[in-house]
Structure formats: C-alpha cells, structure tokens
Design an enzyme around this catalytic site. Sequence first.
Site, PDB file in Angstrom:
ATOM      1  N   CYS A 189       0.831  -1.217   0.000  1.00 15.84           N
ATOM      2  CA  CYS A 189       0.000   0.000   0.000  1.00 15.84           C
ATOM      3  C   CYS A 189       0.864   1.264   0.000  1.00 15.84           C
ATOM      4  CB  CYS A 189      -0.991  -0.045   1.150  1.00 15.84           C
ATOM      5  SG  CYS A 189      -2.401   1.025   0.861  1.00 15.84           S
ATOM      6  N   HIS A 230      -3.052  -5.276   1.598  1.00 14.20           N
ATOM      7  CA  HIS A 230      -2.365  -5.516   2.881  1.00 14.20           C
ATOM      8  C   HIS A 230      -2.442  -6.983   3.306  1.00 14.20           C
ATOM      9  CE1 HIS A 230      -2.080  -1.260   4.305  1.00 14.20           C
ATOM     10  NE2 HIS A 230      -3.132  -1.091   3.535  1.00 14.20           N
ATOM     11  N   GLU A 284      -0.650  -8.462   5.301  1.00 16.61           N
ATOM     12  CA  GLU A 284      -0.267  -8.582   6.722  1.00 16.61           C
ATOM     13  C   GLU A 284      -1.474  -8.520   7.645  1.00 16.61           C
ATOM     14  OE1 GLU A 284       0.161  -6.012   4.814  1.00 16.61           O
ATOM     15  OE2 GLU A 284      -0.251  -4.154   5.893  1.00 16.61           O
TER      16      GLU A 284
HETATM   17  N1  GLN Z   1      -3.564   6.359   0.910  1.00 16.67           N
HETATM   18  C1  GLN Z   1      -2.335   6.059   1.559  1.00 16.67           C
HETATM   19  C2  GLN Z   1      -1.160   6.815   0.943  1.00 16.67           C
HETATM   20  O1  GLN Z   1      -1.275   7.532   0.023  1.00 16.67           O
HETATM   21  C3  GLN Z   1      -2.042   4.578   1.557  1.00 16.67           C
HETATM   22  C4  GLN Z   1      -2.999   3.862   2.456  1.00 16.67           C
HETATM   23  C5  GLN Z   1      -2.456   2.629   3.085  1.00 16.67           C
HETATM   24  O2  GLN Z   1      -1.245   2.384   3.138  1.00 16.67           O
HETATM   25  N2  GLN Z   1      -3.345   1.864   3.655  1.00 16.67           N
HETATM   26  O3  GLN Z   1      -0.096   6.664   1.433  1.00 16.67           O
END
Ligand code: GLN
Length: 198
Positions: free
Chosen positions: A83, A177, A179
């Site tokens: 992410c 994610h 994890e």
């Molecule tokens: N929207 C977040 C960003 O731009 C990422 C979100 C996340 O890691 N769950 O970093």
Amino acid sequence: MTVTAPTIGVLALQGDVREHLAALRASGADPVQVRRPEELAAVDGLVIPGGESTTISKLAVTFGLMEPLRERVSRGMPAYGSCAGMIMLADKILDPRSGQETVGGIDMIVRRNAFGRQNESFEAAVDMPAVPGGPVEGVFIRAPWVESTGAAAETLASYDGHPVAVRQRHLLATAFHPELTGDQRVHALFTEMVRSAH
Ligand code: GLN
C-alpha cells in the site's frame, strides 16, 4: 541442512509495523524494526508497511534514511512494499503531495487513493498465480493502483483492470495488505526472494 532465517527489517517510521513483523516471523524470517541508517545496514531485506506515504516520506527524510534506502535498493537489497509501501517503491507518483518523495526502484507510475471515495476500503479475492494455493484475500485501504508499468516490471495481479501486485527483480509491491489477513503466502514469497538474493 540448516536453513538460517534471513534478517528482514520493517521500516518502522509509521504504519502497520507490528502486523508485518508477525507475518514475517510466521513465514520463517527473523524480523527487526528499522528506524536508523545503522539498522538498515544490518538487514538482508526490507518491508515498507502500509500507512500514509506522505508521512513515511517526510519521516524518512527527517531520519536521514531516504538516501540510504535509495542506495541499498539500487544495489539490490530485496524490498517489499504494501500500500503506502508500494507508493514508496514506485519510480513515479501520478499525484504526489508537494514535496513527497519516493525511494523508487520499480519502473511504474502509481495513483494514490485510486479506488475513490465510494470504495475507500474493501476486500476482494485477488488472483496472484506467483503465490501458490489459490486467490489471495486483498484488503484494500485507501489503496493506490498502478497506472502503468515499464518493461522491467512484471504484473503479478490485477484488480478492476489495474495492476495491484508488481515485481521487478528484487522488488515486490502490493496495493493491498496481506499482513492483515493471517495469510502469510505473500510474505513467504518475499522471504524466499530475500533467501535467494543471498
Ligand atoms: N492512501 C495512503 C497513501 O497515500 C495509503 C494507504 C495505506 O497504506 N493503507 O499513502
């Protein structure tokens, strides 16, 4: 034959660090937190967790980690970003906040918060053939998607027509994610990448 556990760091500036430590331990690695350049120097591979990429970027600069991170990644240290971590490993962000930097390494352009307001957080089964044993449960939380990839980046999974898991040699990134699911197969894939890079 004794197989020693590779030491895998989790960048512990912000984000869901504990969950990655647990998933790495369960997949046979020896996980440690990384906050300082000396700690980074001691790991065989690194996970950059989910969280907020603008915050992780700022803290990496403040803690003097941005350049050491770029250096180690460009010299072949395996890294996995989920992410916000995916955003950190992208060569380019389509819509960066001002001053937002990335470590880079994967020849791809990512779009932050790509799935939009109506769909900020959701779970979906994601086909990821590089991970044996059937689809992976993808937890997407204000997730990015990959807008485009260069020739060296291999798409491992797509969702809704957009790449959401990408590998380029020693680098791995997922928009979701793993994890958070208790399914360690993606971490096991990364741990294997670290082992074979030795
Ligand atoms: N929207 C977040 C960003 O731009 C990422 C979100 C996340 O890691 N769950 O970093």
